[in-house]
Design a protein around this motif. Structure first.
Motif: not given
Length: 185
Positions: A112, A130, A135
């Motif tokens: 991320d 993530f 997410p």
């Protein structure tokens, strides 16, 4: 998706990226192995194993990107990579040049971070990894993008807890990621 900001690389950057990537075998996969904060970083050994598995299956050429400070992380990942050639561009290109390099790749896989969002804005297939962040709020928005995430009771915590184990990231296996990549290809 109609509200997604789209990005076009600078012409000068495209020329430089073409020179950097010239002659590299396809498919070229960009990896963003760092991020802001340990809670967003998938283990380096997992990235190395993923790259090795993808090379064995699809003969990819890995290109790692990041800042100068992230070069240590990309170097640690590459120390476990057996495929050749590979390219470590961490600290070698500017943020303005990054979209040009990404635009000439076939797939982007990363934690991320801003890199996955740049890739999505360029319309590329993108896979985000993530952990502590949600997410559903922050995934790379385009129809070619996916994410992988462990939906644990404690996540997404956005690291507003005392967790220092980062189980949500550590428990994502390279096999799970490569399976998701297989769905995208």
């Amino acid at each position: 998706s109609e509200f997604v900001p789209w990005l076009a690389p600078f012409e000068r950057g495209v020329s430089k990226a073409s020179n950097i990537l010239e002659g590299l075998p396809r498919p070229i996969v960009v990896f963003a192995t760092a991020s802001r904060g340990a809670h967003k970083i998938w283990p380096k050994d997992n990235f190395a194993m993923l790259i090795n598995l993808m090379y064995k299956r699809w003969k990819i050429t890995p290109v790692l990107v990041g800042t100068e400070r992230e070069r240590e992380i990309t170097g640690a990942v590459l120390s476990g990579v057996v495929c050749r050639p590979y390219l470590n561009l961490a600290g070698e290109i500017s943020l303005a040049e990054l979209p040009s390099v990404i635009s000439q790749s076939d797939l982007v896989i990363g934690n991320d971070s801003g890199v996955i969002h740049i890739a999505a804005a360029l319309g590329l297939p993108t896979l985000g990894i993530f952990g502590a962040t949600n997410p559903r709020w922050y995934y790379p928005y385009n129809k070619k993008s996916r994410y992988i995430y462990k939906n644990y009771p404690c996540s997404p915590c956005d690291i507003k807890t005392f967790c220092r184990d980062y189980k949500c990231m550590k428990d994502i296996t390279p096999e799970e990621v490569i399976s998701r990549v297989g769905e995208m290809i």
